[in-house]
Design a protein around this motif. Structure first.
Motif, PDB file in Angstrom:
ATOM      1  N   GLN A 329       0.820  -1.208   0.000  1.00 56.99           N
ATOM      2  CA  GLN A 329       0.000   0.000   0.000  1.00 56.99           C
ATOM      3  C   GLN A 329       0.857   1.262   0.000  1.00 56.99           C
ATOM      4  O   GLN A 329       0.576   2.231  -0.719  1.00 56.99           O
ATOM      5  CB  GLN A 329      -0.959  -0.010   1.199  1.00 56.99           C
ATOM      6  CG  GLN A 329      -2.014  -1.097   1.149  1.00 56.99           C
ATOM      7  CD  GLN A 329      -2.960  -0.956  -0.033  1.00 56.99           C
ATOM      8  OE1 GLN A 329      -3.239   0.140  -0.507  1.00 56.99           O
ATOM      9  NE2 GLN A 329      -3.463  -2.088  -0.524  1.00 56.99           N
ATOM     10  N   ALA A 330       1.922   1.263   0.782  1.00 65.46           N
ATOM     11  CA  ALA A 330       2.816   2.422   0.791  1.00 65.46           C
ATOM     12  C   ALA A 330       3.471   2.611  -0.572  1.00 65.46           C
ATOM     13  O   ALA A 330       3.647   3.751  -1.035  1.00 65.46           O
ATOM     14  CB  ALA A 330       3.880   2.256   1.874  1.00 65.46           C
ATOM     15  N   ALA A 331       3.844   1.515  -1.233  1.00 64.65           N
ATOM     16  CA  ALA A 331       4.469   1.609  -2.561  1.00 64.65           C
ATOM     17  C   ALA A 331       3.493   2.182  -3.581  1.00 64.65           C
ATOM     18  O   ALA A 331       3.892   2.951  -4.463  1.00 64.65           O
ATOM     19  CB  ALA A 331       4.958   0.232  -3.004  1.00 64.65           C
ATOM     20  N   ARG A 332       2.222   1.820  -3.474  1.00 63.99           N
ATOM     21  CA  ARG A 332       1.224   2.386  -4.392  1.00 63.99           C
ATOM     22  C   ARG A 332       1.079   3.888  -4.158  1.00 63.99           C
ATOM     23  O   ARG A 332       0.992   4.668  -5.125  1.00 63.99           O
ATOM     24  CB  ARG A 332      -0.114   1.676  -4.204  1.00 63.99           C
ATOM     25  CG  ARG A 332      -0.116   0.241  -4.703  1.00 63.99           C
ATOM     26  CD  ARG A 332      -1.393  -0.494  -4.317  1.00 63.99           C
ATOM     27  NE  ARG A 332      -1.376  -1.871  -4.808  1.00 63.99           N
ATOM     28  CZ  ARG A 332      -2.313  -2.778  -4.528  1.00 63.99           C
ATOM     29  NH1 ARG A 332      -3.339  -2.448  -3.739  1.00 63.99           N
ATOM     30  NH2 ARG A 332      -2.220  -4.002  -5.011  1.00 63.99           N
ATOM     31  N   ALA A 333       1.045   4.305  -2.890  1.00 67.80           N
ATOM     32  CA  ALA A 333       0.965   5.739  -2.592  1.00 67.80           C
ATOM     33  C   ALA A 333       2.187   6.469  -3.125  1.00 67.80           C
ATOM     34  O   ALA A 333       2.076   7.556  -3.716  1.00 67.80           O
ATOM     35  CB  ALA A 333       0.827   5.950  -1.080  1.00 67.80           C
ATOM     36  N   VAL A 408       4.463   3.462   5.457  1.00 68.49           N
ATOM     37  CA  VAL A 408       4.704   2.050   5.751  1.00 68.49           C
ATOM     38  C   VAL A 408       3.922   1.637   6.992  1.00 68.49           C
ATOM     39  O   VAL A 408       3.251   0.594   7.009  1.00 68.49           O
ATOM     40  CB  VAL A 408       6.211   1.786   5.938  1.00 68.49           C
ATOM     41  CG1 VAL A 408       6.445   0.387   6.505  1.00 68.49           C
ATOM     42  CG2 VAL A 408       6.942   1.945   4.603  1.00 68.49           C
ATOM     43  N   ALA A 409       3.990   2.461   8.044  1.00 66.82           N
ATOM     44  CA  ALA A 409       3.266   2.145   9.281  1.00 66.82           C
ATOM     45  C   ALA A 409       1.762   2.121   9.033  1.00 66.82           C
ATOM     46  O   ALA A 409       1.045   1.244   9.543  1.00 66.82           O
ATOM     47  CB  ALA A 409       3.622   3.164  10.365  1.00 66.82           C
ATOM     48  N   GLN A 410       1.274   3.060   8.250  1.00 62.43           N
ATOM     49  CA  GLN A 410      -0.151   3.102   7.948  1.00 62.43           C
ATOM     50  C   GLN A 410      -0.577   1.874   7.156  1.00 62.43           C
ATOM     51  O   GLN A 410      -1.634   1.280   7.415  1.00 62.43           O
ATOM     52  CB  GLN A 410      -0.478   4.381   7.168  1.00 62.43           C
ATOM     53  CG  GLN A 410      -0.363   5.644   8.005  1.00 62.43           C
ATOM     54  CD  GLN A 410      -0.433   6.911   7.156  1.00 62.43           C
ATOM     55  OE1 GLN A 410      -0.130   6.905   5.956  1.00 62.43           O
ATOM     56  NE2 GLN A 410      -0.849   8.006   7.781  1.00 62.43           N
ATOM     57  N   ASP A 418      -4.973   5.068  -1.123  1.00 64.52           N
ATOM     58  CA  ASP A 418      -5.708   6.299  -1.413  1.00 64.52           C
ATOM     59  C   ASP A 418      -6.003   7.078  -0.143  1.00 64.52           C
ATOM     60  O   ASP A 418      -6.030   8.318  -0.150  1.00 64.52           O
ATOM     61  CB  ASP A 418      -6.990   5.994  -2.183  1.00 64.52           C
ATOM     62  CG  ASP A 418      -7.924   5.067  -1.432  1.00 64.52           C
ATOM     63  OD1 ASP A 418      -7.452   4.054  -0.874  1.00 64.52           O
ATOM     64  OD2 ASP A 418      -9.146   5.342  -1.386  1.00 64.52           O
ATOM     65  N   GLU A 419      -6.211   6.373   0.954  1.00 65.21           N
ATOM     66  CA  GLU A 419      -6.421   7.051   2.237  1.00 65.21           C
ATOM     67  C   GLU A 419      -5.140   7.737   2.704  1.00 65.21           C
ATOM     68  O   GLU A 419      -5.174   8.842   3.257  1.00 65.21           O
ATOM     69  CB  GLU A 419      -6.909   6.044   3.275  1.00 65.21           C
ATOM     70  CG  GLU A 419      -8.269   5.443   2.944  1.00 65.21           C
ATOM     71  CD  GLU A 419      -8.629   4.264   3.826  1.00 65.21           C
ATOM     72  OE1 GLU A 419      -9.824   4.122   4.142  1.00 65.21           O
ATOM     73  OE2 GLU A 419      -7.723   3.480   4.195  1.00 65.21           O
ATOM     74  N   MET A 420      -3.997   7.090   2.493  1.00 64.72           N
ATOM     75  CA  MET A 420      -2.710   7.724   2.822  1.00 64.72           C
ATOM     76  C   MET A 420      -2.555   9.039   2.058  1.00 64.72           C
ATOM     77  O   MET A 420      -2.126  10.062   2.611  1.00 64.72           O
ATOM     78  CB  MET A 420      -1.550   6.806   2.442  1.00 64.72           C
ATOM     79  CG  MET A 420      -1.492   5.492   3.165  1.00 64.72           C
ATOM     80  SD  MET A 420      -0.126   4.491   2.480  1.00 64.72           S
ATOM     81  CE  MET A 420      -0.503   2.891   3.203  1.00 64.72           C
ATOM     82  N   ARG A 422      -4.900  10.965   0.741  1.00 69.92           N
ATOM     83  CA  ARG A 422      -5.844  11.995   1.189  1.00 69.92           C
ATOM     84  C   ARG A 422      -5.351  12.661   2.477  1.00 69.92           C
ATOM     85  O   ARG A 422      -5.535  13.862   2.668  1.00 69.92           O
ATOM     86  CB  ARG A 422      -7.233  11.391   1.394  1.00 69.92           C
ATOM     87  CG  ARG A 422      -8.043  11.283   0.110  1.00 69.92           C
ATOM     88  CD  ARG A 422      -9.514  11.044   0.401  1.00 69.92           C
ATOM     89  NE  ARG A 422      -9.734   9.724   0.987  1.00 69.92           N
ATOM     90  CZ  ARG A 422      -9.936   8.616   0.275  1.00 69.92           C
ATOM     91  NH1 ARG A 422      -9.921   8.678  -1.040  1.00 69.92           N
ATOM     92  NH2 ARG A 422     -10.149   7.460   0.871  1.00 69.92           N
ATOM     93  N   ARG A 423      -4.741  11.891   3.363  1.00 75.22           N
ATOM     94  CA  ARG A 423      -4.219  12.460   4.603  1.00 75.22           C
ATOM     95  C   ARG A 423      -2.996  13.340   4.346  1.00 75.22           C
ATOM     96  O   ARG A 423      -2.828  14.391   4.967  1.00 75.22           O
ATOM     97  CB  ARG A 423      -3.855  11.355   5.581  1.00 75.22           C
ATOM     98  CG  ARG A 423      -5.069  10.634   6.152  1.00 75.22           C
ATOM     99  CD  ARG A 423      -4.694   9.875   7.401  1.00 75.22           C
ATOM    100  NE  ARG A 423      -5.818   9.115   7.923  1.00 75.22           N
ATOM    101  CZ  ARG A 423      -5.808   8.471   9.093  1.00 75.22           C
ATOM    102  NH1 ARG A 423      -4.718   8.502   9.844  1.00 75.22           N
ATOM    103  NH2 ARG A 423      -6.857   7.802   9.511  1.00 75.22           N
ATOM    104  N   ALA A 424      -2.126  12.899   3.448  1.00 77.65           N
ATOM    105  CA  ALA A 424      -0.888  13.649   3.193  1.00 77.65           C
ATOM    106  C   ALA A 424      -1.136  14.903   2.366  1.00 77.65           C
ATOM    107  O   ALA A 424      -0.432  15.908   2.536  1.00 77.65           O
ATOM    108  CB  ALA A 424       0.127  12.759   2.486  1.00 77.65           C
ATOM    109  N   TYR A 425      -2.140  14.853   1.489  1.00 79.95           N
ATOM    110  CA  TYR A 425      -2.382  15.972   0.569  1.00 79.95           C
ATOM    111  C   TYR A 425      -3.839  16.416   0.664  1.00 79.95           C
ATOM    112  O   TYR A 425      -4.646  16.144  -0.236  1.00 79.95           O
ATOM    113  CB  TYR A 425      -2.037  15.567  -0.862  1.00 79.95           C
ATOM    114  CG  TYR A 425      -0.646  15.001  -1.024  1.00 79.95           C
ATOM    115  CD1 TYR A 425       0.467  15.831  -1.003  1.00 79.95           C
ATOM    116  CD2 TYR A 425      -0.449  13.631  -1.183  1.00 79.95           C
ATOM    117  CE1 TYR A 425       1.747  15.314  -1.137  1.00 79.95           C
ATOM    118  CE2 TYR A 425       0.829  13.106  -1.319  1.00 79.95           C
ATOM    119  CZ  TYR A 425       1.919  13.956  -1.297  1.00 79.95           C
ATOM    120  OH  TYR A 425       3.183  13.435  -1.436  1.00 79.95           O
ATOM    121  N   PRO A 426      -4.216  17.118   1.739  1.00 73.93           N
ATOM    122  CA  PRO A 426      -5.609  17.579   1.870  1.00 73.93           C
ATOM    123  C   PRO A 426      -5.986  18.482   0.694  1.00 73.93           C
ATOM    124  O   PRO A 426      -5.213  19.333   0.268  1.00 73.93           O
ATOM    125  CB  PRO A 426      -5.582  18.372   3.185  1.00 73.93           C
ATOM    126  CG  PRO A 426      -4.381  17.895   3.920  1.00 73.93           C
ATOM    127  CD  PRO A 426      -3.384  17.523   2.881  1.00 73.93           C
TER     128      PRO A 426
END
Length: 537
Positions: A329-333, A408-410, A418-420, A422-426
Motif C-alpha cells: 500500500q505504501a508503494a502504491r501511494a 509504511v506504518a499506515q 488512497d487514504e494515505m 488523502r491524509r498527506a495531501y488535503p
C-alpha cells in the motif's frame, strides 16, 4: 402469485491468448470454459465502446452534443447540464447515449460493416442496428469484439475511460487504475443487472456482470474481482507508446570517473546493455544492469549516463530507489506521488520531459524495476494527484508532504494507499496523468497558429532550418506540469492562450516544432526571443 425470476449470477470472464477464462461467485464447482461459452449478456452501454472506436479510427470530427436549456431530451442527465455540451471522450466516460446515436452522427451502415469486417470482428458487430443496449450476445463474442478494436482506438478509449476507473474510491482501491472499462446496466428477465466491460492493463479484454446497477455491482464485488483475474505488471506496446517520455540524467550529484563493462575493457559511447561497473570521483563504485534505453556520453566533464524511459517504467524505478515495493500500500501511494512529482517538476525537452536523478528532486534506480515495483506502478497506472504541489520525504511528514516511513506504518495498520494520499495531501483529488494520447483540443489555438504562419513567414525564414507545421499540429489543454511540445506527435500542450503571456508560450512551443530538426530548436534563449518578437507582430 407468479414466481420472480432469479437474480442474475455474479460472473467474470476474460479472453487472453485465444482462450476464455471464467469464474462465478459462490459457484459450488469451478466454471468450465465450455459452459462459460453459453453465457449471454445484454450490451447495455458497452455498445458505445464500438461507436467511439469507429469515430476515432475514421478521424471523424463530429459535432459536440449540446444539452438544450428549454427542453431536456431523454438521457441528457448522463451527458451534460442544460446549455452545456459534451465531447466524444467525455461522452464515453459519462455514458452519454445521445452523443453516439448513429443517426445524429450520420454513420452509414455499409461503411460500418466494411470497417468491422476489416477488423475480423464477430458478425453481430458488423450490423449497425445491433448498437443498442438491449442487444444480447454471448459473453465470449463480446470479449472477442472488444479484442478486435484496433490498437490506437483501444488506447484512446482506455485514456477516455480513466475517470471511470477513479470514480468510486473503494472500487479504485480494490482494482486500481490499470483496468479501464465501460460500465453497463440493463434488465435481464425483469431483474436489474449491471457490470463492466473493457481491458486489463496488458490489453486483455474482460467482462463482468452481477445483480444491481453497475455502481452497486462494482461496489459489492470489486474486492472479489481483483482476487480472481490476472494482475498484469506491464502494459501492452500501444499503451507504452502513448505514455509521456521521461529523460533521466543519472547520478547528478555524484560525478562519474569511469564506466566499464564487467567483462572488461572500457565502455563505448552510445546505447548501454548489460552489466557495468560505475566508478565515481568520490571513490565509490556501483554495479548496474543497463538496458538499451540508457546512453553513455563522454564529454570534457567526464562520462554521463542518461535514459529515455516510458513514464510508468520511470515511476517503478523511483519506487525501488525511494521506497520498498514489498510494502504494497505504501508503494502504491509512493507511485502516485512520484508520478505526480515528475509531471509537475520535469521540464520540456526534445520529445521527452527532462528530470534529474537527484536527492533534491527524486532519485531513480539505474537498474530495471523489480516485479513488485512494476506492480505498484501498474496498479496506479496513470494516476496522479490534482490540485496541489506534491512532495514527499523518507521520514518527515507535514501537510502536503508524504512520509514514506509513516506510509509504511499506515499500510501495515491496514490503511489503503488512497487514504494515505488523502491524509498527506488535503484538498487533492485523484486524476489522470496527461499522456501523449490524451488531448482536450484547443482547435482555435491551432487555427490561429496556422493563419499566423503566413504573416510570420519572412521572420521564420530568417533562421535556417524552419519547417512549416501543417494540419497535423494539435494544441491541447494542459492541466498540470509545464507547457511543452511533443516533436514526434506534433502536439503542443498549454494552459491558456487568451493572454499575451499565454500566446508567447504557445508561439514558443510552436517554434520548437518548426525548428525541430535544427540546433536553434534546442536554443531556449533564441526561441524565447523570437516568440516575444512574433507575439507583437
Amino acid at each position: 402469485m407468479g414466481a420472480h425470476a432469479a437474480p442474475p449470477p455474479t460472473r467474470l470472464a476474460w479472453w487472453h491468448g485465444g482462450e476464455l477464462s471464467a469464474v462465478q461467485r459462490n459457484a459450488s464447482t469451478p466454471v468450465d470454459a465450455a459452459h462459460a461459452t453459453q453465457w449471454r449478456t445484454p450490451l447495455g452501454s458497452s455498445w458505445k465502446l464500438f461507436m467511439h472506436a469507429y469515430l476515432h479510427a475514421n478521424a471523424v470530427q463530429e459535432p459536440a452534443y449540446r444539452c438544450q436549456v428549454g427542453q431536456r431530451q431523454p438521457d441528457d442527465e448522463y451527458c451534460c447540464e442544460p446549455g452545456q455540451s459534451v465531447s466524444r471522450d467525455e461522452a464515453l466516460a459519462h455514458s452519454c447515449g445521445p452523443y453516439f446515436d448513429p443517426q445524429r452522427l450520420g454513420v452509414n451502415g455499409a461503411d460500418w460493416m466494411r470497417f468491422w469486417k476489416a477488423q475480423d470482428a464477430p458478425e453481430w458487430l458488423t450490423k449497425l442496428d445491433a448498437m443498442q443496449p438491449a442487444t444480447q450476445v454471448p459473453v465470449v463474442d463480446l470479449l472477442k469484439a472488444i479484442e478486435r478494436i484496433p490498437a490506437n482506438e483501444k488506447t484512446a478509449a482506455r485514456q477516455a475511460l480513466m475517470p471511470v476507473a477513479l470514480r468510486d474510491s473503494s472500487v479504485a482501491a480494490a482494482l486500481g487504475s490499470g483496468p479501464r472499462y465501460k460500465t453497463w446496466s440493463w434488465q435481464i428477465q425483469g431483474e436489474r443487472a449491471g457490470g463492466a466491460a473493457g481491458w486489463l492493463l496488458d490489453g486483455t479484454p474482460f467482462w463482468f456482470g452481477a445483480p444491481g446497477t453497475s455502481k452497486t455491482a462494482l461496489n459489492a464485488n470489486a474486492a472479489w474481482i481483483g482476487s480472481q483475474w490476472p494482475s498484469p505488471t506491464a502494459p501492452d506496446a500501444p499503451a507504452v507508446n502513448a505514455q509521456p517520455c521521461i529523460e533521466v540524467g543519472f547520478f547528478q550529484r555524484y560525478p562519474i570517473r569511469s564506466v566499464a563493462p564487467l567483462h572488461g575493457g572500457d565502455a563505448a559511447s552510445g546505447a548501454m546493455n548489460g552489466r557495468y561497473r560505475i566508478g565515481f570521483v568520490n571513490g565509490q563504485q556501483l554495479v548496474i544492469e543497463a538496458v538499451p534505453a540508457m546512453t553513455l556520453q563522454r564529454d570534457t566533464d567526464g562520462p554521463r549516463i542518461s535514459a529515455r524511459l516510458a513514464l510508468e517504467d520511470y515511476v517503478a524505478r523511483v519506487v525501488d530507489r525511494e521506497g520498498d515495493a514489498s510494502e504494497v500500500q505504501a508503494a502504491r501511494a509512493l507511485a502516485v506521488a512520484a508520478r505526480t512529482y515528475a509531471l509537475q517538476n520535469s521540464t520540456p525537452g526534445e520529445g521527452c520531459r527532462l528530470i534529474a536523478d537527484d536527492s533534491r528532486a527524486q532519485r531513480v534506480s539505474p537498474n530495471p524495476p523489480t516485479a513488485s515495483a512494476r506492480a505498484a506502478a501498474a496498479f496506479t497506472d496513470g494516476m496522479v494527484l490534482d490540485g496541489v504541489p506534491v512532495r514527499y520525504h523518507s521520514t518527515r511528514a507535514s501537510q502536503g508532504v508524504l512520509s514514506w516511513q509513516q506510509a509504511v506504518a499506515q499500510g501495515r495498520g491496514g490503511m489503503r494507499f488512497d487514504e494515505m494520499l488523502r491524509r498527506a495531501y488535503p484538498g487533492a483529488t485523484l486524476g489522470a496523468a496527461q499522456g501523449s494520447g490524451e488531448c482536450e483540443e484547443l482547435p482555435q489555438a491551432a487555427q490561429w497558429l496556422a493563419s499566423r504562419q503566413q504573416r510570420w513567414r519572412a521572420a521564420l525564414r530568417e533562421q535556417s532550418g524552419f519547417e512549416p507545421v501543417g494540419e497535423a499540429l494539435r494544441v491541447c489543454r494542459l492541466e498540470t506540469g509545464t507547457p511543452h511540445s511533443d516533436q514526434r506527435r506534433l502536439v503542443i500542450r498549454i494552459r491558456e492562450w487568451s493572454t499575451r503571456e499565454g500566446r508567447v508560450t504557445l508561439i514558443h512551443e510552436f517554434l520548437h516544432l518548426a525548428y525541430r530538426h535544427h540546433p536553434v530548436g534546442r536554443d531556449e534563449a533564441a526561441i524565447e526571443r523570437l516568440a516575444q518578437r512574433l507575439a507583437d507582430s
